[in-house]
Motif scaffolding. Structure first.
Motif, PDB file in Angstrom:
ATOM      1  N   SER A 213      44.666  24.885  61.718  1.00  0.00           N
ATOM      2  CA  SER A 213      45.039  23.733  62.542  1.00  0.00           C
ATOM      3  C   SER A 213      44.920  22.419  61.771  1.00  0.00           C
ATOM      4  O   SER A 213      45.091  21.348  62.346  1.00  0.00           O
ATOM      5  CB  SER A 213      44.152  23.679  63.792  1.00  0.00           C
ATOM      6  N   ALA A 214      44.627  22.490  60.461  1.00  0.00           N
ATOM      7  CA  ALA A 214      44.376  21.270  59.690  1.00  0.00           C
ATOM      8  C   ALA A 214      45.660  20.488  59.429  1.00  0.00           C
ATOM      9  O   ALA A 214      46.746  21.055  59.333  1.00  0.00           O
ATOM     10  CB  ALA A 214      43.705  21.625  58.357  1.00  0.00           C
TER      11      ALA A 214
ATOM     12  N   LYS B  74      50.590  41.763  54.038  1.00  0.00           N
ATOM     13  CA  LYS B  74      49.557  41.337  53.083  1.00  0.00           C
ATOM     14  C   LYS B  74      49.860  39.945  52.526  1.00  0.00           C
ATOM     15  O   LYS B  74      49.013  39.060  52.512  1.00  0.00           O
ATOM     16  CB  LYS B  74      49.447  42.336  51.911  1.00  0.00           C
ATOM     17  N   SER B  75      51.097  39.784  52.049  1.00  0.00           N
ATOM     18  CA  SER B  75      51.467  38.491  51.469  1.00  0.00           C
ATOM     19  C   SER B  75      51.436  37.380  52.509  1.00  0.00           C
ATOM     20  O   SER B  75      51.050  36.247  52.205  1.00  0.00           O
ATOM     21  CB  SER B  75      52.866  38.557  50.858  1.00  0.00           C
ATOM     22  N   SER B  76      51.854  37.712  53.741  1.00  0.00           N
ATOM     23  CA  SER B  76      51.835  36.694  54.802  1.00  0.00           C
ATOM     24  C   SER B  76      50.416  36.204  55.034  1.00  0.00           C
ATOM     25  O   SER B  76      50.192  35.004  55.214  1.00  0.00           O
ATOM     26  CB  SER B  76      52.412  37.259  56.097  1.00  0.00           C
TER      27      SER B  76
ATOM     28  N   ALA C  47      52.865  28.778  58.092  1.00  0.00           N
ATOM     29  CA  ALA C  47      52.297  28.294  59.345  1.00  0.00           C
ATOM     30  C   ALA C  47      51.577  29.447  60.054  1.00  0.00           C
ATOM     31  O   ALA C  47      51.918  30.609  59.862  1.00  0.00           O
ATOM     32  CB  ALA C  47      53.409  27.744  60.228  1.00  0.00           C
ATOM     33  N   VAL C  48      50.558  29.107  60.835  1.00  0.00           N
ATOM     34  CA  VAL C  48      49.760  30.102  61.555  1.00  0.00           C
ATOM     35  C   VAL C  48      50.055  29.945  63.050  1.00  0.00           C
ATOM     36  O   VAL C  48      49.993  28.844  63.579  1.00  0.00           O
ATOM     37  CB  VAL C  48      48.258  29.861  61.281  1.00  0.00           C
ATOM     38  N   ASP C  49      50.371  31.061  63.721  1.00  0.00           N
ATOM     39  CA  ASP C  49      50.700  30.980  65.160  1.00  0.00           C
ATOM     40  C   ASP C  49      49.457  30.874  66.032  1.00  0.00           C
ATOM     41  O   ASP C  49      49.487  30.236  67.082  1.00  0.00           O
ATOM     42  CB  ASP C  49      51.494  32.215  65.605  1.00  0.00           C
TER      43      ASP C  49
ATOM     44  N   LYS D 103      50.754  35.897  63.250  1.00  0.00           N
ATOM     45  CA  LYS D 103      51.906  35.318  62.555  1.00  0.00           C
ATOM     46  C   LYS D 103      53.185  36.047  62.934  1.00  0.00           C
ATOM     47  O   LYS D 103      53.224  37.275  62.938  1.00  0.00           O
ATOM     48  CB  LYS D 103      51.706  35.418  61.032  1.00  0.00           C
ATOM     49  N   SER D 104      54.209  35.287  63.267  1.00  0.00           N
ATOM     50  CA  SER D 104      55.519  35.891  63.479  1.00  0.00           C
ATOM     51  C   SER D 104      56.564  34.947  62.914  1.00  0.00           C
ATOM     52  O   SER D 104      56.287  33.782  62.658  1.00  0.00           O
ATOM     53  CB  SER D 104      55.761  36.101  64.975  1.00  0.00           C
TER      54      SER D 104
END
Lengths: 257, 237
Positions: free
Chosen positions: B84-85, B51-53, B63-65, B13-14
């Motif tokens: 990816s859902a 942690k929260s992310s 969103a997930v990278d 994640k970024s």
């Protein structure tokens, strides 16, 4: 799995050289609230009007799953079919109640008129249903014979909602339904919309420039800029982790709440 | 062998801050851990480590990278990859499988505390009266004064709001429950109550993933601590 109620494919609307909206594709699913957000001029109302057959797209298609389950291209509907659809299975809530109400007939008649469009003829039943609906939108029963010109802005908007929902539509379009109302009036209206939508399992496409309204009412969101869809996703995901520069600007422009 | 209800695999994640000249902030890199039924996994590490992310990605709120977040309902044969859902699949997962107690209650104007708590059950088709009874039971258990039950939580204190939030998150029987510092604004007595409620969930087989800065609570409920520093994208910087 269910199928979409309404599908938009590659829809473009031009006003001469100017672009209203460009290459928009989206689906609306039964029972979901989809918010279309963006600043004035971003094309959100143009898109809404094309979806609701109030404007003719320059290219692309809008199709709708009729009550018999068949998916129909809306451009292929005859005028009578289209009118019947708009009066029965659809609702359209305008920003200005005067555009959606008949201001010179009584509140009861405003609600009853839509019932007559679906074939209801019994005067007593029409009046009873109208009364019931006025109650559901928190308008006192003794106002049934008053004309909406005598109503406040919030009351007019609630009456417009009753008029739209009385035929138990499956899909309701809303164009800035809380625009121009005082904050306290807005909160009451939003709560009412939220409750009715959940109770009736309505699908709603709501155009708003107010991200707080989108957060409160919608599950999914579409962000538009200059006629194009620039970001879509779960409402809380778009608002809490916006990806596009313009969405980040929109989110950063509202005060923390 | 128990199959995990939640499996985080190589998640990245970024954030790209377009309003700050496109600054790129990597936050999480290659996070991987599992959470089994009946287990309370606590995300540990200093603040700002991500942690929260991670918790928000597991709820579909961020969103997930890259990587996968596999969530499995105990009755389903196949997991769903939340990373990816489609939005609709995430909405369904939230209804059926993943519950979330956020740090702050997002109050809905005009809705009474009792109905805020009962809402998730009513959405699942429980009759109004039964849902309200259950909501009342939870709020009593959490020592919220009964005079507040009929009022909208907007004007409540931080601790009162948090208890409403906890009751709302605990009223359903989601197989996976995410907790973001649920005891942060509570006094010692109510922290104890919440710890007990978490233990009850674990005994019923709920898989819990949480952030707890409160050491007493963490010591009591954590079955395992995952040190998020190991996944921090800033560790090399």
């Amino acid at each position: 799995m269910t199928s979409p109620l309404l599908s938009v494919r590659d829809l473009t609307k031009r006003y001469g050289d100017r672009i209203g909206c460009k290459a928009v594709s989206l689906d609306v699913w039964p029972g979901e609230v989809l918010a279309i957000v963006g600043e004035s001029g971003s094309g959100k109302t143009t898109l809404l009007n094309c979806m609701a057959t109030r404007l003719e797209p320059t290219s692309g298609s809008v199709s709708y799953r009729m009550r018999d389950g068949a998916m129909r291209d809306l451009a292929s509907l005859g005028e009578a079919e289209r009118r019947l659809l708009m009066r029965t299975d659809w609702g359209f809530v305008h920003q200005h109640a005067a555009d959606g109400l008949r201001m010179r007939v009584s509140a009861g008649a405003n609600v009853g008129e839509r019932l007559m469009a679906v074939g209801e003829r019994h005067y007593g039943q029409i009046r009873d249903t109208a009364l019931d609906w006025l109650g559901r939108v928190e308008i006192a029963a003794d106002r049934i014979d008053d004309r909406p010109v005598a109503f406040s802005g919030g009351m007019r908007q609630r009456l417009q909602i009753a008029r739209n929902l009385v035929t138990a539509p499956r899909l309701v379009f809303m164009d800035e339904p809380t625009g121009g109302l005082d904050v306290s009036v807005q909160a009451r209206l939003l709560d009412l919309i939220r409750t009715l939508v959940a109770e009736m399992g309505l699908a709603v496409v709501i155009v708003t420039h107010d991200l707080a309204v989108a957060r409160l009412l919608s599950q999914r969101m579409i962000v538009m800029q200059r006629g194009r869809v620039i970001e879509t996703g779960l409402t809380d995901r778009v608002l809490d982790d916006p990806q596009h520069a313009y969405t980040q600007l929109l989110v950063a422009s509202i005060p923390e709440s | 062998m128990t199959v995990p209800l939640l499996s985080v695999r190589g998640v990245r994640k970024s954030f790209t801050m377009h309003l700050r000249g496109g600054v790129h902030l990597p936050v999480v890199d290659d996070a991987r851990f599992d959470v089994l039924s009946g287990e309370c996994v606590v995300l540990g590490g200093p603040s700002g480590v991500g942690k929260s992310s991670i918790l928000r990605m597991v709820y579909g709120n961020y969103a997930v990278d890259g990587g996968a977040i596999l969530v499995r309902h105990p009755d389903a044969s196949e997991p769903v990859d939340l990373a990816s859902a489609e939005p609709r699949a995430i909405i369904e997962l939230r209804r059926s499988t993943i519950g979330y107690v956020s740090q702050f209650l997002r109050a809905i104007p005009r809705v009474a505390a009792l109905d805020v708590v009962a809402a998730p059950l009513i959405e699942r088709g429980r009759p109004m009266a039964a849902a309200r009874d259950e909501a009342r039971r939870l709020l009593v258990q959490l020592n919220l004064p009964e005079t507040l039950f009929g009022l909208p939580p907007a004007t409540f204190s931080g601790g009162e709001k948090q208890r409403v939030n906890i009751a709302r998150g605990f009223i359903t029987d989601h197989p996976v429950l995410l907790l973001d510092e649920p005891t942060a604004s509570l006094d010692a007595y109510n922290r104890d109550v919440v710890s007990g409620m978490i233990e009850d969930k674990l005994a019923k087989g709920t898989a819990i993933l949480g952030i707890f800065h409160d050491e007493v609570v963490r010591e009591r409920v954590a079955t395992r601590i995952v040190d998020v520093s190991a996944f921090s994208a800033r560790r090399a910087a």
